[in-house]
Design a protein around this motif. Structure first.
Motif, PDB file in Angstrom:
ATOM      1  N   LEU A   1       6.368   1.202  18.736  1.00 15.53           N
ATOM      2  CA  LEU A   1       7.086  -0.079  19.264  1.00 15.53           C
ATOM      3  C   LEU A   1       8.353  -0.848  18.186  1.00 15.53           C
ATOM      4  O   LEU A   1       8.189   0.128  16.969  1.00 15.53           O
ATOM      5  CB  LEU A   1       5.824  -1.367  19.518  1.00 15.53           C
ATOM      6  N   GLU A   2       9.114  -0.994  19.053  1.00 12.88           N
ATOM      7  CA  GLU A   2      10.784  -0.578  18.084  1.00 12.88           C
ATOM      8  C   GLU A   2      10.785  -2.002  18.108  1.00 12.88           C
ATOM      9  O   GLU A   2      10.591  -2.938  18.854  1.00 12.88           O
ATOM     10  CB  GLU A   2      11.821  -0.320  18.825  1.00 12.88           C
ATOM     11  N   ALA A   3      10.837  -1.898  16.480  1.00 13.27           N
ATOM     12  CA  ALA A   3      11.114  -3.401  15.938  1.00 13.27           C
ATOM     13  C   ALA A   3      12.538  -3.095  14.919  1.00 13.27           C
ATOM     14  O   ALA A   3      12.990  -2.458  14.014  1.00 13.27           O
ATOM     15  CB  ALA A   3      10.625  -4.213  15.141  1.00 13.27           C
ATOM     16  N   ILE A   4      12.437  -5.057  14.997  1.00 13.63           N
ATOM     17  CA  ILE A   4      13.830  -5.368  13.343  1.00 13.63           C
ATOM     18  C   ILE A   4      13.133  -5.313  12.832  1.00 13.63           C
ATOM     19  O   ILE A   4      12.653  -6.545  12.691  1.00 13.63           O
ATOM     20  CB  ILE A   4      15.272  -5.620  14.259  1.00 13.63           C
ATOM     21  N   VAL A   5      13.371  -5.070  11.254  1.00 16.48           N
ATOM     22  CA  VAL A   5      12.341  -5.521   9.506  1.00 16.48           C
ATOM     23  C   VAL A   5      13.494  -7.269   9.422  1.00 16.48           C
ATOM     24  O   VAL A   5      14.502  -6.634   8.979  1.00 16.48           O
ATOM     25  CB  VAL A   5      12.290  -4.557   8.801  1.00 16.48           C
ATOM     26  N   ASP A   6      12.448  -7.706   9.095  1.00 19.41           N
ATOM     27  CA  ASP A   6      12.935  -9.078   8.701  1.00 19.41           C
ATOM     28  C   ASP A   6      13.237  -8.898   7.346  1.00 19.41           C
ATOM     29  O   ASP A   6      13.575  -9.728   6.687  1.00 19.41           O
ATOM     30  CB  ASP A   6      12.267 -10.495   9.126  1.00 19.41           C
ATOM     31  N   VAL A   7      11.726  -9.021   7.253  1.00 16.74           N
ATOM     32  CA  VAL A   7      10.831  -9.644   5.440  1.00 16.74           C
ATOM     33  C   VAL A   7      10.259  -7.642   5.198  1.00 16.74           C
ATOM     34  O   VAL A   7       9.443  -8.080   6.065  1.00 16.74           O
ATOM     35  CB  VAL A   7      10.707 -10.684   5.730  1.00 16.74           C
TER      36      VAL A   7
ATOM     37  N   VAL B   1       8.664  -8.686  11.071  1.00 13.01           N
ATOM     38  CA  VAL B   1       9.608  -7.388  12.247  1.00 13.01           C
ATOM     39  C   VAL B   1       9.483  -8.605  13.549  1.00 13.01           C
ATOM     40  O   VAL B   1       9.060  -9.695  13.912  1.00 13.01           O
ATOM     41  CB  VAL B   1       9.177  -6.336  12.751  1.00 13.01           C
ATOM     42  N   THR B   2      10.797  -8.529  14.461  1.00  9.94           N
ATOM     43  CA  THR B   2      11.445  -9.312  15.666  1.00  9.94           C
ATOM     44  C   THR B   2      11.417  -7.867  16.575  1.00  9.94           C
ATOM     45  O   THR B   2      11.459  -6.692  16.188  1.00  9.94           O
ATOM     46  CB  THR B   2      12.394  -9.977  15.401  1.00  9.94           C
ATOM     47  N   VAL B   3      10.690  -8.570  17.814  1.00  9.17           N
ATOM     48  CA  VAL B   3      10.587  -7.385  19.060  1.00  9.17           C
ATOM     49  C   VAL B   3      11.443  -8.407  19.598  1.00  9.17           C
ATOM     50  O   VAL B   3      10.214  -9.313  20.111  1.00  9.17           O
ATOM     51  CB  VAL B   3       9.245  -6.727  18.556  1.00  9.17           C
TER      52      VAL B   3
ATOM     53  N   ASP C   1      11.693 -11.621  21.360  1.00 16.23           N
ATOM     54  CA  ASP C   1      12.191 -13.145  20.968  1.00 16.23           C
ATOM     55  C   ASP C   1      10.927 -12.733  19.999  1.00 16.23           C
ATOM     56  O   ASP C   1      10.439 -14.313  20.203  1.00 16.23           O
ATOM     57  CB  ASP C   1      12.221 -14.146  21.921  1.00 16.23           C
ATOM     58  N   HIS C   2      10.013 -12.081  20.079  1.00 12.14           N
ATOM     59  CA  HIS C   2       8.293 -11.765  19.928  1.00 12.14           C
ATOM     60  C   HIS C   2       8.940 -11.874  17.917  1.00 12.14           C
ATOM     61  O   HIS C   2       9.213 -10.966  17.341  1.00 12.14           O
ATOM     62  CB  HIS C   2       7.416 -11.313  20.009  1.00 12.14           C
ATOM     63  N   HIS C   3       8.391 -12.727  17.294  1.00 10.80           N
ATOM     64  CA  HIS C   3       7.424 -12.483  15.544  1.00 10.80           C
ATOM     65  C   HIS C   3       6.238 -11.724  15.243  1.00 10.80           C
ATOM     66  O   HIS C   3       5.509 -12.389  16.065  1.00 10.80           O
ATOM     67  CB  HIS C   3       8.373 -13.445  14.931  1.00 10.80           C
ATOM     68  N   LEU C   4       6.133 -10.988  14.738  1.00  6.17           N
ATOM     69  CA  LEU C   4       5.250  -9.964  14.169  1.00  6.17           C
ATOM     70  C   LEU C   4       4.920  -9.615  12.237  1.00  6.17           C
ATOM     71  O   LEU C   4       6.052  -9.676  12.078  1.00  6.17           O
ATOM     72  CB  LEU C   4       5.163  -8.882  15.071  1.00  6.17           C
ATOM     73  N   THR C   5       3.757  -9.902  12.253  1.00  9.31           N
ATOM     74  CA  THR C   5       3.804  -9.368  11.450  1.00  9.31           C
ATOM     75  C   THR C   5       3.099  -7.956  11.045  1.00  9.31           C
ATOM     76  O   THR C   5       1.736  -7.739  11.914  1.00  9.31           O
ATOM     77  CB  THR C   5       2.300  -9.774  10.162  1.00  9.31           C
TER      78      THR C   5
END
Lengths: 366, 276
Positions: free
Chosen positions: A304-310, A322-324, A326-330
């Motif tokens: 799963l490719e994601a962008i790190v937010d925090v 992270v954001t995938v 428009d979804h946010h995941l921990t």
């Protein structure tokens, strides 16, 4: 010795039902934890067992005896309160002896029991002190001491650790577990802290809005939550919930969130095939999403490719938000991760641990 | 540092000035009570003790049978203080802990209203009531009408409301009865307020003049405040201020003793409350 049975219990204050049709059996010598958010009815349930609150409907049995109309003092229970509820004008000894005095125990027996209880809890030096001269942890011990000298068949704990600081809480948690082992008494324990529930309980009861959501061993409830509420409440950080569709591509099932598509393992596809093309809630715990560079690819692991937010390092692990699309995941990843804010990261999702919930009812799909 | 010293100096100045203002009448009353009849009327007034101390006090004591008056006053003051405290505790207990008996709010308002009616307004109907009970000239008339106390009920109710509900729960699990909870938990917790209220009510009753005057006829039912008035009224010519002041000093002593005895427990109580 003392099983506690709640048979179809309902409690109403006026027309407002706070406990609804609760059916529950606490086995003899079991450590049962009632857990849920505030206002879920767990404390009211406990207070009904104690006899401090009248039962509107249903029956409560302690042992073989129906206790609906039995006053608290005759129910053979002892209770520990959140704010300790020690008598401020009595010293520790008198606080512990008070319940026995009211029951007309002989002086020598009271003395013996108080000293024994004080020894178990390590508060012998405090016996002549007044509650105001004690620290929070010591007060908590005295409150427990007051309960154990009575040698009741059932202990009731109402959030006993929530007024303590974090370190002391962990320590007292350990002591409670040892105490239970030593006393071998039925314990009903109320808490809103799911870590406390998981670590102490033989079985936990998750409540919400007056209803029992699920009963089971901590591990069972953790691994097989019956619905979205339980799944979200148990576990920290909380489970990720993503709105997805179940789709089929090349005879394989996928959960499709628009911006991502993760294959459902072969062995689970039979369970989920009836939901093909349905909107479902895809649930995955943070610990089942890892930094891909630290795990080996095994069947069931999906990229799963994601962008790190925090990035939140907590020492033993790093929590990523992270954001995938428009979804946010921990995600809970290896502490040596190179993840940095606003940078892409390759994650690995362990799809063997996925949960799918019905979007309408929130019930798990089985 | 300097500022602190000025501050302390200022505080002490205020305290000393207030002390002098408050204490002067008492001091002067004592001086007069030792002087001869002639000394009292000397101008400028003498502020040194005279030689008639013993004669003045004996005269005051004997003229109005001070012994009996002190006994009456002490009896009714203690009885009223105790009666008020007992009734207030019970009423406050009922208002706080007994959920919803019918007319709870109404009863509470009625109690508060009694607080708003000063004694002179109630005096005629109360006297009528005493007469119909045949209580005129008895200790009942001097005490019973004072037993109900809105202040006391309010004070204890507010106090009980601050007692955590879990204390009541814990006591119930421990197996206490409602009266046991009042006697063994609430009252010990209210000790400071009980002492304070005792002191206040004792003084209040000790200083009663109008009602004892209205409701008693026989000399042996009179109280000490009436005795003082009798010392004044007994004189055909100029008032014997030296003897009246001797009587006043005697009348002051019992409350003073009570204050001294209870002071330590009061102070202890207040400091304990702060620790909580």
């Amino acid at each position: 010795m003392a099983e506690v049975r709640l048979s179809n219990i309902t409690k109403r204050f006026g027309s407002n039902a706070v406990v609804k049709q609760v059916d529950l059996t606490v086995k003899d010598k079991e450590f049962l934890v009632l857990v849920g958010p505030s206002g879920c009815g767990k404390t009211t349930t406990l207070r009904m067992v104690a006899g401090l609150e009248e039962v509107t409907e249903g029956e409560i049995y302690i042992g073989e005896r129906k206790v609906n109309d039995v006053p608290p003092k005759d129910r053979d229970i002892a209770m520990v309160f959140q704010n300790y509820a020690l008598y401020p004008h009595m010293n520790v000894y008198k606080n512990m002896a008070f319940g026995l005095q009211l029951r007309n125990f002989p002086k020598s027996e009271i003395d013996r029991r108080v000293k024994e209880g004080a020894k178990i809890l390590g508060i012998q030096e405090l016996l002549s002190r007044k509650p105001r001269e004690l620290s929070g942890g010591q007060r908590q011990r005295v409150a427990m001491g007051r309960a154990i000298v009575r040698k009741p068949h059932v202990f009731l704990f109402d959030e006993p650790l929530s007024n303590l600081d974090a370190k002391l809480r962990v320590q007292m948690r350990g002591e409670l577990a040892r105490l239970h082992e030593r006393l071998e008494t039925t314990i009903i324990y109320v808490t809103h802290d799911q870590v406390e529930a998981m670590t102490l309980a033989d079985r936990i009861v998750v409540m919400d809005d007056g209803f029992v959501m699920q009963v089971g061993t901590p591990l069972n409830v953790y691994e097989n939550p019956k619905n979205e509420f339980v799944a979200g409440f148990i576990g920290s950080p909380s489970m990720n919930f993503l709105e997805t569709n179940v789709v089929e591509d090349n005879k394989r099932l996928y959960v499709d969130g628009g911006s991502f598509r993760l294959a459902i393992p072969e062995k689970l596809s039979k369970r989920y095939r009836p939901r093909l093309d349905d909107k479902v809630i895809f649930g995955i715990r943070p610990e089942h999403i890892n930094d891909r560079s630290f795990v080996t690819d095994v069947p069931g692991r999906e990229k799963l490719e994601a962008i790190v937010d925090v990035v939140e390092p907590v020492g033993s692990e790093v929590i990523l938000i992270v954001t995938v699309g428009d979804h946010h995941l921990t995600a809970k990843v290896d502490p040596h991760t190179k993840a940095s804010v606003h940078k892409p990261i390759d994650l690995s999702v362990d799809m063997n641990n996925l949960h799918l919930f019905d979007k309408e009812t929130g019930e798990v799909i089985e | 540092m300097n500022r602190k010293r000025y501050f302390h100096f200022f505080i002490h100045l205020i305290l000393i000035v207030s002390f002098v203002i408050i204490a002067f009448p008492v001091f002067y009353a004592f001086i007069v009570s030792t002087q001869t009849f002639q000394d009292v009327f000397v101008y400028p007034p003498k502020f040194t003790p005279g030689n008639d101390t013993i004669q003045n006090y004996v005269a005051a004591w004997e003229t109005v049978k001070m012994g009996r008056l002190l006994f009456n006053s002490t009896l009714i003051s203690v009885a009223v203080a105790v009666g008020k405290i007992v009734l207030s505790l019970m009423a406050a207990f009922a208002f706080t802990y007994f959920g919803d008996f019918k007319g709870k709010g109404l009863f509470f308002v009625i109690i508060l209203i009694t607080h708003m009616l000063p004694l002179p307004i109630r005096i005629v109907p109360t006297f009528e009531l005493m007469r119909s009970f045949n209580w005129v000239d008895t200790y009942y008339a001097l005490t019973v009408p004072f037993f109900a106390s809105a202040t006391g009920v309010l004070l204890f109710r507010q106090l009980f409301l601050t007692v955590p509900a879990s204390l009541c729960d814990a006591a119930r699990v421990d197996g206490i009865t409602p009266m046991g909870f009042l006697m063994r938990i609430l009252i010990p917790l209210s000790r400071t307020n009980v002492s304070a209220l005792f002191l206040i009510e004792f003084l209040y009753m000790w200083n009663q003049y109008l009602w004892p005057l209205v409701v008693t006829n026989r000399d042996e039912m009179r109280v000490v405040q009436i005795g003082l008035k009798m010392l004044l009224a007994g004189q055909a010519q100029a008032a014997d201020w030296n003897i009246i002041m001797a009587g006043t000093i005697i009348a002051m002593l019992p409350p003073l003793i009570i204050l001294f005895v209870m002071q330590s427990s009061l102070v202890k109580g207040f400091s304990m409350q702060e620790e909580k």
